[in-house]
Write a protein that holds these residues in place. Structure first.
Motif, short mmCIF file in Angstrom:
data_model
loop_
_atom_site.label_atom_id
_atom_site.label_comp_id
_atom_site.label_asym_id
_atom_site.label_seq_id
_atom_site.Cartn_x
_atom_site.Cartn_y
_atom_site.Cartn_z
N GLU A 231 -0.17 -3.19 -6.21
CA GLU A 231 -1.10 -4.03 -5.47
C GLU A 231 -0.57 -5.45 -5.24
N LYS B 141 -3.69 8.01 -9.18
CA LYS B 141 -3.75 7.04 -8.09
C LYS B 141 -4.11 5.63 -8.56
N ASP C 34 -5.20 10.16 0.24
CA ASP C 34 -4.94 9.60 1.57
C ASP C 34 -4.53 10.61 2.63
N ASP D 93 -1.76 2.54 -7.70
CA ASP D 93 -2.33 1.46 -6.88
C ASP D 93 -2.23 0.12 -7.60
N LYS D 94 -2.57 0.11 -8.88
CA LYS D 94 -2.55 -1.15 -9.64
C LYS D 94 -1.14 -1.71 -9.74
N LYS E 218 0.84 -1.19 0.00
CA LYS E 218 0.00 0.00 0.00
C LYS E 218 0.87 1.24 0.00
N GLU F 268 0.55 5.30 0.05
CA GLU F 268 -0.37 6.41 0.24
C GLU F 268 0.00 7.55 -0.71
#
Length: 350
Positions: free
Chosen positions: A348, A340, A48, A344-345, A2, A4
């Protein structure tokens, strides 16, 4: 993994320099109201964290970030609310803790404190502190702030700040100690201090290749480990200047005038060379410290920085200088809706 993503701002408030002319500055009051809307927008679109800087000079609107963050807290639900930074050396740790503990209550546990020595030094004479005590002030006050954060009844001995004997500091945070991070422009002392204390660290990378900060981060981790801290539990963040538009060309065209104006003001104060388009292009390029361009360009540069430095948080600092409020809101939306998801992808499954 993760990572942020968020924003920082100094609430710049000067005349607005555009690619086709200049607009007058808004009032400080209006700029503060705009900041609150920026925080609410960042929360609405799913970012975030939002960090707000403290300054005591005419070209920045916010001298008390906590009040502004508290105003935004009531209309936000999940975004973490941080200073960026609290100039701890010229503040009182008791009042810092009390203000942020109050913010923590108002925001239902979303307050964070980012402390620093202060690259802007106007607060020292304003509040009666001697710049010759620069390092000792910070060392004493971070020690006291951590003591208060972990003990409701405080016993502490100081030299530059009066001692405290068996006194309580209230209100207490509802969910345990407040998150406290040390922010730095890259001085080894800050990496050593944060590592020894086992505190999260934020690096302000505003010039040169971000990869060069890997040495600082390695030092920070090594010191933290030597003091018995679990480095896997420590947050490592950066913040860097940036701006997002639909295309690289549009982003550079819209961002350059305000960056040049802001840089040239500081250049006169600090003896730097005037800013030019070559400097801008270098910093906005693949190996520079600015994250300027289309969502795809900015996302890929963030991914590379996060992966190279082992970050857990990346914050885009915008605006630099003053730009129209609507453009700042557009950058926030693009960071959340277009950048984002790419970041994120990618991480992940890491």
């Amino acid at each position: 993994m993760k990572v942020e993503l968020g924003l920082t701002s100094f609430a710049d408030n000067t005349d607005i320099y555009l690619e086709d002319g200049r607009q007058s500055a808004v009032s400080n009051a209006q700029r503060i109201r705009n900041i609150i809307e920026e925080i609410e927008t960042a929360d609405y679109y799913g970012l975030d964290v939002y960090g707000l800087g403290e300054h005591h000079r005419p070209d920045y609107a916010v001298s008390d970030p906590v009040t502004v963050l508290a105003a935004a807290a009531r209309n936000t639900s999940h975004i973490k609310l941080s200073s960026a930074v609290t100039v701890l050396s010229s503040d009182d740790p008791v009042r810092v803790f009390e203000r942020f503990s109050t913010l923590d209550a108002v925001s239902n546990g979303r307050a964070e404190i980012m402390v620093g020595r202060g690259s802007f030094i106007e607060s020292f004479p304003l509040f009666g502190y001697n710049l010759n005590d620069y390092e000792q002030l910070f060392n004493e006050k971070i020690d006291l702030l951590m003591n208060i954060n972990h003990n409701s009844i405080v016993n502490w001995e100081g030299e530059l700040r009066s001692s405290i004997q068996n006194l309580g500091v209230y209100p207490r945070p509802e969910n345990g100690p407040l998150p406290i991070a040390i922010a730095t422009g890259g001085t080894p002392e800050s990496s050593l201090k944060a590592g020894a204390l086992g505190l999260p660290i934020t690096y302000a990378i505003i010039g040169g290749d971000p990869k060069r900060f890997k040495r600082n981060i390695d030092m920070y981790k090594s010191i933290a480990e030597s003091y018995g801290h679990n480095v896997n539990e420590l947050s490592i963040a950066t913040h860097s200047w940036g701006y997002i538009a639909e295309t690289d060309e549009q982003a550079k065209r819209e961002f350059f005038p305000s960056v040049k104006f802001s840089h040239d003001v500081l250049a006169k104060e600090r003896g730097w060379a005037p800013y030019d388009e070559n400097s801008f292009e270098r910093e906005a390029g693949p190996n520079g410290a600015m994250y300027v361009g289309s969502p795809e360009t900015v996302a890929q540069k963030i991914i590379e920085t996060v992966e190279t430095l082992g970050l857990t948080r990346f914050m885009l600092h915008t605006p630099v200088g003053s730009i129209p409020h609507t453009r700042t809101l557009t950058t926030i939306k693009l960071l959340a809706e277009r950048v984002k998801p790419i970041v994120d992808k990618y991480f992940e499954n890491k």
